[in-house]
Design an enzyme around this catalytic site. Structure first.
Site, short mmCIF file in Angstrom:
data_model
loop_
_atom_site.label_atom_id
_atom_site.label_comp_id
_atom_site.label_asym_id
_atom_site.label_seq_id
_atom_site.Cartn_x
_atom_site.Cartn_y
_atom_site.Cartn_z
N LEU A 14 0.87 -1.19 0.00
CA LEU A 14 0.00 0.00 0.00
C LEU A 14 0.90 1.23 0.00
CD1 LEU A 14 -2.94 0.76 -0.10
CD2 LEU A 14 -3.01 0.75 2.37
N HIS A 15 1.63 1.42 -1.10
CA HIS A 15 2.59 2.50 -1.26
C HIS A 15 2.37 3.18 -2.60
CE1 HIS A 15 4.87 1.29 2.24
NE2 HIS A 15 4.70 0.05 1.85
N ALA A 16 2.97 4.34 -2.75
CA ALA A 16 2.98 5.09 -4.00
C ALA A 16 1.58 5.23 -4.61
CB ALA A 16 3.97 4.48 -4.98
N PRO A 18 -0.96 3.03 -5.31
CA PRO A 18 -2.11 2.46 -4.59
C PRO A 18 -2.47 3.29 -3.35
CG PRO A 18 -0.55 0.72 -5.14
CD PRO A 18 0.10 2.03 -5.48
#
Length: 87
Positions: A14-16, A18
């Site tokens: 759950l990075h960048a 997303p």
């Protein structure tokens, strides 16, 4: 309080992108949205804060708990679960 347990499947967790998509959707909700790791404890964080989402450092195959309360919470949770659970 309604909640959804979601396993994050994106390679980047759950990075960048997303995380940004998740926060944009959460920010449209008229109620508070919280996110927490399903295991390991830790206080829930503000699901509308990109910095807090990134700091949560959710990796691929980890499960999170998304909570919201109020009118329309189920629809908001379904949308956020779909974002967090998509590749």
């Amino acid at each position: 309080m309604p909640e959804r347990r979601v396993t994050v499947v994106a390679e980047v967790g759950l990075h960048a992108r997303p995380a940004a998509t998740f926060v944009r959707a959460a920010a449209k909700a008229p109620m508070d949205v919280t996110v927490a790791r399903a295991s390991g404890g830790g206080a829930p964080i503000n699901g509308k804060s990109i910095l807090q989402i990134l700091a949560l450092d959710v990796k691929q195959d980890e499960t999170i708990v998304i909570k919201a309360e109020g009118e329309g919470a189920d629809a908001v949770l379904d949308e956020l679960a779909g974002i967090a659970g998509s590749p």
